[in-house]
Design a protein around this motif. Structure first.
Motif, PDB file in Angstrom:
ATOM      1  N   GLY A 107      43.113  31.088   5.279  1.00  0.00           N
ATOM      2  CA  GLY A 107      44.396  31.468   4.446  1.00  0.00           C
ATOM      3  C   GLY A 107      44.450  32.906   3.531  1.00  0.00           C
ATOM      4  O   GLY A 107      45.627  33.792   3.658  1.00  0.00           O
ATOM      5  N   PHE A 108      43.357  33.493   3.180  1.00  0.00           N
ATOM      6  CA  PHE A 108      43.299  34.614   2.682  1.00  0.00           C
ATOM      7  C   PHE A 108      43.405  35.747   3.677  1.00  0.00           C
ATOM      8  O   PHE A 108      44.103  36.963   3.386  1.00  0.00           O
ATOM      9  N   ALA A 109      42.886  35.555   4.775  1.00  0.00           N
ATOM     10  CA  ALA A 109      42.947  36.488   6.003  1.00  0.00           C
ATOM     11  C   ALA A 109      44.720  36.681   6.224  1.00  0.00           C
ATOM     12  O   ALA A 109      45.045  37.903   6.406  1.00  0.00           O
ATOM     13  N   VAL A 110      45.313  35.361   6.306  1.00  0.00           N
ATOM     14  CA  VAL A 110      46.939  35.255   6.545  1.00  0.00           C
ATOM     15  C   VAL A 110      47.657  36.171   5.481  1.00  0.00           C
ATOM     16  O   VAL A 110      48.531  37.104   5.739  1.00  0.00           O
ATOM     17  N   LEU A 111      47.270  36.114   4.335  1.00  0.00           N
ATOM     18  CA  LEU A 111      47.668  36.693   3.071  1.00  0.00           C
ATOM     19  C   LEU A 111      47.442  38.037   2.892  1.00  0.00           C
ATOM     20  O   LEU A 111      48.590  38.904   2.956  1.00  0.00           O
TER      21      LEU A 111
END
Length: 400
Positions: free
Chosen positions: A125-129
């Protein structure tokens, strides 16, 4: 008299004039703490409207921890696994049908920690963000705004997604916002000058797209796809198939990804501020990955139709098609010309070995003969590699 005493004690506490805190008959309340300077991201005080907010500080702190904590662990695990595999192959390790017990234990214990469900989901999720944020910066401030962002932020995000997919976490990536992931990478690769100014980040994005479109792909197989090898594996898990379908179903893959890949391919001609030996960036290897991805995308009818529109000169990205075809032709000419020069040098060495029945060659010092033999073998290896890339260029042109 008691009321007056109480009032005096309260006044003493407010003015900070109380003596002997904790003594009988006096209040034990502590005075308010004094504010001390804190190392905020900005020199402005926390109450200033221009200072970074709490969410902003948390984001940058998380990106730093992602870089110095999680990704070094991933890199050490990957390097250790590859080193054990090489040692096993060179030493004829146990079990020809699979890894040794030690290798299996190393892999299973490492993945149990790195792909722990909560950690893997949060990290993805942080990578997508992170990738979406870079795309937002491009849309609002252009390439100059992205130039102020540490390159490791995008590179780490793409590397984590690649690792997650290739190590069995395709369902985790498939459960994230795939459209935002593909759209953000497409926006980054389409930006002017990105491949030249941030080649390592562009290469990491290419690795990520390759992993998402062809899970469990061994990089060594990419070189042989022009001779008929399949880009992806012959068998994929349901999660991997669902991920590939999700990527191809996104609007970004159908409209923006094709011109983005073409522009990145053409933009990799000249890189700025990069030590290619230290950073291990190979322009032709990068272009090979782009070509392999495009050939895979052209198997999808929608992506093929998007390419046909570019070839017909439609849309704002029509120039990407022309630049891509020109870059492929330039690569083909360079590779064939370089191979001819190397073949001539190899022929000269072979002629020297055969001259006079080999007597002149035998008269040379052993060290000089060994150096020439090493040169011959090195040139042969480079020529084989370049000829393989030239065949790939021909296959792309034939497909176009």
């Amino acid at each position: 008299g008691e009321g007056e005493g109480d009032e005096e004690e309260e006044e003493g506490e407010e003015e900070g004039e109380g003596e002997g805190a904790g003594a009988p008959g006096e209040s034990t309340a502590r005075p308010p703490p004094r504010l001390t300077p804190r190392p905020y991201l900005s020199p402005t005080p926390p109450g200033d409207p221009s200072s970074p907010g709490f969410v902003c500080e948390c984001f940058h702190a998380a990106s730093r921890l992602f870089h110095v904590g999680l990704m070094p662990a991933v890199n050490r695990f990957t390097e250790g696994w590859e080193r054990m595999g090489r040692a096993g192959r060179e030493g004829g390790g146990e079990g020809e049908g699979g890894p040794s017990l030690e290798e299996a234990l190393f892999r299973d214990s490492g993945l149990a920690h790195l792909l722990e469900p909560d950690l893997a989901s949060d990290a993805t999720g942080f990578a997508v963000l992170s990738i979406s944020w870079v795309a937002h910066l491009l849309s609002t401030g252009g390439p100059d705004a992205v130039a102020a962002v540490p390159e490791f932020l995008l590179r780490d995000a793409a590397a984590w997604v690649s690792f997650c997919v290739r190590c069995g976490g395709a369902d985790v990536v498939g459960g994230s916002d795939v459209a935002a992931l593909v759209g953000g990478v497409s926006a980054f690769l389409r930006a002017d000058g990105v491949a030249a100014r941030s080649p390592l980040a562009a290469a990491a994005c290419m690795e990520m797209l390759q992993a998402m479109l062809a899970p469990q792909l061994d990089k060594r197989r990419v070189v042989g796809w022009a001779q008929g090898a399949s880009l992806g594996p012959t068998a994929m898990s349901p999660g991997e198939r669902a991920l590939v379908a999700s990527v191809l179903a996104t609007g970004a893959a159908q409209a923006a990804l094709i011109p983005a890949l073409m522009r990145a391919h053409a933009g990799a001609d000249v890189v700025v501020g990069l030590d290619v030996d230290r950073d291990r960036f190979d322009k032709f290897g990068f272009r090979t990955q782009v070509d392999a991805l495009l050939m895979e995308l052209w198997s999808d009818a929608t992506c093929l139709a998007s390419t046909a529109r570019l070839a017909a000169g439609g849309g704002a990205d029509a120039a990407s098609f022309d630049a891509y075809v020109g870059a492929v032709l330039n690569s083909l000419i360079y590779l064939l010309d370089d191979c001819l020069v190397r073949l001539q040098a190899m022929a000269d060495v072979e002629a020297a070995k055969a001259a006079g029945g080999g007597a002149a060659w035998a008269a040379l010092p052993a060290r000089e003969r060994a150096a020439k033999e090493a040169f011959l073998q090195g040139e042969a290896g480079v020529t084989r590699g370049f000829m393989g890339m030239a065949v790939r260029c021909l296959a792309v042109l034939d497909r176009l």
